[in-house]
Design a protein around this motif. Structure first.
Motif, PDB file in Angstrom:
ATOM      1  N   ALA A  11       0.833  -1.209   0.000  1.00  0.00           N
ATOM      2  CA  ALA A  11       0.000   0.000   0.000  1.00  0.00           C
ATOM      3  C   ALA A  11       0.864   1.255   0.000  1.00  0.00           C
ATOM      4  O   ALA A  11       0.591   2.221  -0.725  1.00  0.00           O
ATOM      5  CB  ALA A  11      -0.932  -0.014   1.210  1.00  0.00           C
ATOM      6  N   LEU A  12       1.928   1.261   0.797  1.00  0.00           N
ATOM      7  CA  LEU A  12       2.828   2.413   0.812  1.00  0.00           C
ATOM      8  C   LEU A  12       3.459   2.635  -0.556  1.00  0.00           C
ATOM      9  O   LEU A  12       3.648   3.771  -0.991  1.00  0.00           O
ATOM     10  CB  LEU A  12       3.928   2.199   1.854  1.00  0.00           C
ATOM     11  N   ALA A  13       3.774   1.549  -1.246  1.00  0.00           N
ATOM     12  CA  ALA A  13       4.461   1.651  -2.536  1.00  0.00           C
ATOM     13  C   ALA A  13       3.599   2.308  -3.604  1.00  0.00           C
ATOM     14  O   ALA A  13       4.122   2.967  -4.512  1.00  0.00           O
ATOM     15  CB  ALA A  13       4.914   0.267  -2.998  1.00  0.00           C
ATOM     16  N   VAL A  14       2.275   2.127  -3.537  1.00  0.00           N
ATOM     17  CA  VAL A  14       1.406   2.644  -4.602  1.00  0.00           C
ATOM     18  C   VAL A  14       0.634   3.885  -4.196  1.00  0.00           C
ATOM     19  O   VAL A  14      -0.027   4.503  -5.034  1.00  0.00           O
ATOM     20  CB  VAL A  14       0.411   1.557  -5.066  1.00  0.00           C
ATOM     21  N   ALA A  15       0.713   4.307  -2.924  1.00  0.00           N
ATOM     22  CA  ALA A  15      -0.120   5.411  -2.450  1.00  0.00           C
ATOM     23  C   ALA A  15       0.357   6.774  -2.915  1.00  0.00           C
ATOM     24  O   ALA A  15      -0.420   7.722  -3.005  1.00  0.00           O
ATOM     25  CB  ALA A  15      -0.192   5.390  -0.923  1.00  0.00           C
ATOM     26  N   GLY A  16       1.642   6.903  -3.200  1.00  0.00           N
ATOM     27  CA  GLY A  16       2.162   8.204  -3.604  1.00  0.00           C
ATOM     28  C   GLY A  16       2.263   9.184  -2.452  1.00  0.00           C
ATOM     29  O   GLY A  16       2.182  10.401  -2.659  1.00  0.00           O
ATOM     30  N   LEU A  17       2.452   8.679  -1.243  1.00  0.00           N
ATOM     31  CA  LEU A  17       2.592   9.510  -0.048  1.00  0.00           C
ATOM     32  C   LEU A  17       3.971   9.268   0.568  1.00  0.00           C
ATOM     33  O   LEU A  17       4.631   8.282   0.242  1.00  0.00           O
ATOM     34  CB  LEU A  17       1.479   9.184   0.953  1.00  0.00           C
ATOM     35  N   PRO A  18       4.430  10.156   1.460  1.00  0.00           N
ATOM     36  CA  PRO A  18       5.783  10.002   2.015  1.00  0.00           C
ATOM     37  C   PRO A  18       6.000   8.638   2.652  1.00  0.00           C
ATOM     38  O   PRO A  18       5.130   8.120   3.358  1.00  0.00           O
ATOM     39  CB  PRO A  18       5.846  11.117   3.076  1.00  0.00           C
ATOM     40  N   THR A  19       7.159   8.050   2.399  1.00  0.00           N
ATOM     41  CA  THR A  19       7.461   6.714   2.916  1.00  0.00           C
ATOM     42  C   THR A  19       8.681   6.705   3.836  1.00  0.00           C
ATOM     43  O   THR A  19       9.081   5.645   4.311  1.00  0.00           O
ATOM     44  CB  THR A  19       7.733   5.745   1.750  1.00  0.00           C
ATOM     45  N   ASP A  20       9.282   7.879   4.096  1.00  0.00           N
ATOM     46  CA  ASP A  20      10.488   7.898   4.918  1.00  0.00           C
ATOM     47  C   ASP A  20      10.203   7.538   6.370  1.00  0.00           C
ATOM     48  O   ASP A  20      11.073   7.048   7.088  1.00  0.00           O
ATOM     49  CB  ASP A  20      11.164   9.271   4.839  1.00  0.00           C
ATOM     50  N   ARG A  21       8.962   7.759   6.798  1.00  0.00           N
ATOM     51  CA  ARG A  21       8.560   7.373   8.144  1.00  0.00           C
ATOM     52  C   ARG A  21       7.078   7.009   8.101  1.00  0.00           C
ATOM     53  O   ARG A  21       6.261   7.770   7.588  1.00  0.00           O
ATOM     54  CB  ARG A  21       8.772   8.537   9.120  1.00  0.00           C
ATOM     55  N   PHE A  22       6.729   5.814   8.615  1.00  0.00           N
ATOM     56  CA  PHE A  22       5.317   5.442   8.613  1.00  0.00           C
ATOM     57  C   PHE A  22       4.962   4.713   9.903  1.00  0.00           C
ATOM     58  O   PHE A  22       5.823   4.163  10.586  1.00  0.00           O
ATOM     59  CB  PHE A  22       4.961   4.585   7.391  1.00  0.00           C
ATOM     60  N   PHE A  23       3.680   4.739  10.223  1.00  0.00           N
ATOM     61  CA  PHE A  23       3.158   4.121  11.452  1.00  0.00           C
ATOM     62  C   PHE A  23       2.015   3.196  11.059  1.00  0.00           C
ATOM     63  O   PHE A  23       1.036   3.634  10.458  1.00  0.00           O
ATOM     64  CB  PHE A  23       2.652   5.203  12.408  1.00  0.00           C
ATOM     65  N   PHE A  24       2.151   1.910  11.399  1.00  0.00           N
ATOM     66  CA  PHE A  24       1.112   0.944  11.086  1.00  0.00           C
ATOM     67  C   PHE A  24       0.168   0.815  12.274  1.00  0.00           C
ATOM     68  O   PHE A  24       0.573   0.423  13.365  1.00  0.00           O
ATOM     69  CB  PHE A  24       1.722  -0.411  10.759  1.00  0.00           C
ATOM     70  N   GLU A  25      -1.091   1.127  12.053  1.00  0.00           N
ATOM     71  CA  GLU A  25      -2.090   1.081  13.120  1.00  0.00           C
ATOM     72  C   GLU A  25      -2.885  -0.211  13.115  1.00  0.00           C
ATOM     73  O   GLU A  25      -3.384  -0.636  14.147  1.00  0.00           O
ATOM     74  CB  GLU A  25      -3.047   2.279  12.976  1.00  0.00           C
ATOM     75  N   GLY A  26      -3.038  -0.852  11.965  1.00  0.00           N
ATOM     76  CA  GLY A  26      -3.909  -2.023  11.906  1.00  0.00           C
ATOM     77  C   GLY A  26      -5.356  -1.591  11.784  1.00  0.00           C
ATOM     78  O   GLY A  26      -5.661  -0.572  11.158  1.00  0.00           O
ATOM     79  N   PHE A  27      -6.265  -2.350  12.390  1.00  0.00           N
ATOM     80  CA  PHE A  27      -7.692  -2.033  12.309  1.00  0.00           C
ATOM     81  C   PHE A  27      -8.090  -1.040  13.386  1.00  0.00           C
ATOM     82  O   PHE A  27      -7.718  -1.193  14.559  1.00  0.00           O
ATOM     83  CB  PHE A  27      -8.528  -3.307  12.463  1.00  0.00           C
ATOM     84  N   LEU A  28      -8.869  -0.025  13.011  1.00  0.00           N
ATOM     85  CA  LEU A  28      -9.454   0.896  13.973  1.00  0.00           C
ATOM     86  C   LEU A  28     -10.627   0.216  14.676  1.00  0.00           C
ATOM     87  O   LEU A  28     -11.187  -0.755  14.170  1.00  0.00           O
ATOM     88  CB  LEU A  28      -9.945   2.162  13.261  1.00  0.00           C
ATOM     89  N   PRO A  29     -11.036   0.712  15.852  1.00  0.00           N
ATOM     90  CA  PRO A  29     -12.204   0.137  16.535  1.00  0.00           C
ATOM     91  C   PRO A  29     -13.446   0.190  15.644  1.00  0.00           C
ATOM     92  O   PRO A  29     -13.632   1.138  14.872  1.00  0.00           O
ATOM     93  CB  PRO A  29     -12.368   1.035  17.765  1.00  0.00           C
ATOM     94  N   PRO A  30     -14.326  -0.802  15.751  1.00  0.00           N
ATOM     95  CA  PRO A  30     -15.501  -0.851  14.873  1.00  0.00           C
ATOM     96  C   PRO A  30     -16.568   0.184  15.201  1.00  0.00           C
ATOM     97  O   PRO A  30     -17.307   0.603  14.315  1.00  0.00           O
ATOM     98  CB  PRO A  30     -16.044  -2.276  15.080  1.00  0.00           C
ATOM     99  N   LYS A  31     -16.667   0.639  16.453  1.00  0.00           N
ATOM    100  CA  LYS A  31     -17.699   1.606  16.836  1.00  0.00           C
ATOM    101  C   LYS A  31     -17.152   3.021  16.748  1.00  0.00           C
ATOM    102  O   LYS A  31     -16.010   3.296  17.121  1.00  0.00           O
ATOM    103  CB  LYS A  31     -18.212   1.297  18.236  1.00  0.00           C
ATOM    104  N   SER A  32     -18.000   3.948  16.296  1.00  0.00           N
ATOM    105  CA  SER A  32     -17.545   5.298  15.978  1.00  0.00           C
ATOM    106  C   SER A  32     -16.936   6.023  17.171  1.00  0.00           C
ATOM    107  O   SER A  32     -15.920   6.708  17.042  1.00  0.00           O
ATOM    108  CB  SER A  32     -18.701   6.128  15.407  1.00  0.00           C
ATOM    109  N   GLY A  33     -17.541   5.904  18.354  1.00  0.00           N
ATOM    110  CA  GLY A  33     -17.029   6.619  19.521  1.00  0.00           C
ATOM    111  C   GLY A  33     -15.608   6.215  19.846  1.00  0.00           C
ATOM    112  O   GLY A  33     -14.718   7.072  20.011  1.00  0.00           O
ATOM    113  N   ALA A  34     -15.386   4.921  19.936  1.00  0.00           N
ATOM    114  CA  ALA A  34     -14.040   4.421  20.215  1.00  0.00           C
ATOM    115  C   ALA A  34     -13.093   4.719  19.057  1.00  0.00           C
ATOM    116  O   ALA A  34     -11.905   5.007  19.263  1.00  0.00           O
ATOM    117  CB  ALA A  34     -14.086   2.919  20.486  1.00  0.00           C
ATOM    118  N   ARG A  35     -13.625   4.669  17.839  1.00  0.00           N
ATOM    119  CA  ARG A  35     -12.794   4.947  16.663  1.00  0.00           C
ATOM    120  C   ARG A  35     -12.312   6.399  16.664  1.00  0.00           C
ATOM    121  O   ARG A  35     -11.138   6.682  16.427  1.00  0.00           O
ATOM    122  CB  ARG A  35     -13.576   4.626  15.395  1.00  0.00           C
TER     123      ARG A  35
END
Length: 310
Positions: free
Chosen positions: A152-176
């Motif tokens: 995803a980083l390779a094709v996104a066209g966004l900076p790649t020098d530093r990135f943070f992988f979050e994984g899945f966000l919480p499913p409910k909006s408040g927690a998300r």
């Protein structure tokens, strides 16, 4: 290609009835028996041709393959004519399955660990098995390969020098929203996973907190219907709310926050005058440099000019 290391004093592993071969370009290739230990093997995230030669050799040469879903992994094994036995290892059975796999390692077996797609231990329970295998003294090696995060980083066209992988966000909006707020100030490109049913709502929440940051939504990477949509978060949220395709697997890449613009010179001068009226030149410079983000040496030079000490 397998590392020729073994755990200390392994017991003899039971012989395997299946053939240690894999098929490549219509030819049967003999794979050497893998050394005892746990082999963490990356598999394709979509296109089965993305498997590495080393991964094929390990999967064919191992005594057992531990996988999230045996049906998914069997498709890969069948594609390359590999007949190594499969055993499920996933979130729901990990507590019961892990001791059995460790017992096989104690017997001197070579066990390959794979996920349904990509690199194991990224958003799956594999790290506990790796940790316990290492604590028990067994050799653990990795065969790197496909990763949805890096693809995803390779094709996104966004900076790649530093990135943070979050994984899945919480499913409910408040927690998300609460979690997104915690991510707001991270000075790096963010990579998230999301499901089709939640993609529009998650993008809308990201836009609410992050504003008009640039982003890319990557769907079905390396597969037949691969799609990458780029734009600001609000626009992307509207696209998916208005009917953009939501079938498949998603990786969302979000640009880092914009660097704050330095304050104008007149603002710095005003801050300096106020600080100099109540503190020494050294303390005033330190206070204004921290508050403004302007380099201390530049603040110091301007303070000398304002006090006529240049």
């Amino acid at each position: 290609m397998c590392a020729d290391r073994r755990p200390q004093a392994p017991l003899a592993a039971p012989l395997r009835a299946s053939s240690r071969t894999y098929h490549l370009s219509g030819q049967a290739v003999e794979a050497p028996a893998c050394p005892a230990g746990l082999h963490v093997v990356a598999t394709p995230i979509g296109h089965l041709g993305d498997i590495t030669l080393r991964a094929l050799e390990i999967l064919a040469g191992a005594d057992l393959v531990a996988c999230e879903d045996t049906r998914v992994t069997k498709k890969l094994m069948d594609r390359y004519g590999i007949t190594t036995p499969l055993t499920p290892y996933h979130d729901h059975n990990a507590a019961a399955a892990r001791p059995k796999i460790l017992r096989r390692l104690a017997e001197g077996a070579a066990v390959a660990l794979v996920s349904d797609a990509g690199t194991p231990l990224v958003s799956d329970p594999g790290f506990k098995l790796v940790r316990e295998a290492r604590e028990a003294g067994y050799i653990v090696t990795a065969a790197p390969g496909a990763s949805a995060v890096l693809t995803a980083l390779a094709v996104a066209g966004l900076p790649t020098d530093r990135f943070f992988f979050e994984g899945f966000l919480p499913p409910k909006s408040g927690a998300r929203l609460h979690r997104i707020e915690a991510l707001k100030g991270i000075p790096a490109t963010l990579v998230l996973y999301e499901t089709g049913p939640r993609i529009a709502a998650s993008l809308a929440d990201l836009a609410t907190v992050f504003g008009a940051r640039e982003a890319a939504v990557c769907r079905e990477l390396t597969k037949l219907h691969e799609e990458v949509r780029r734009g600001d978060l609000a626009t992307l949220a509207r696209d998916y709310a208005d009917g953009a395709e939501t079938r498949g697997e998603f990786a969302v890449v979000v640009a880092p926050p914009a660097a704050d613009a330095p304050p104008p010179p007149e603002s710095v001068d005003e801050m300096l005058r106020d600080a100099l009226a109540n503190a020494s030149l050294k303390d005033a410079v330190a206070t204004v440099a921290q508050a403004s983000g302007v380099p201390r040496r530049d603040i110091y030079q301007r303070a000398l000019e304002l006090t006529g000490k240049t």
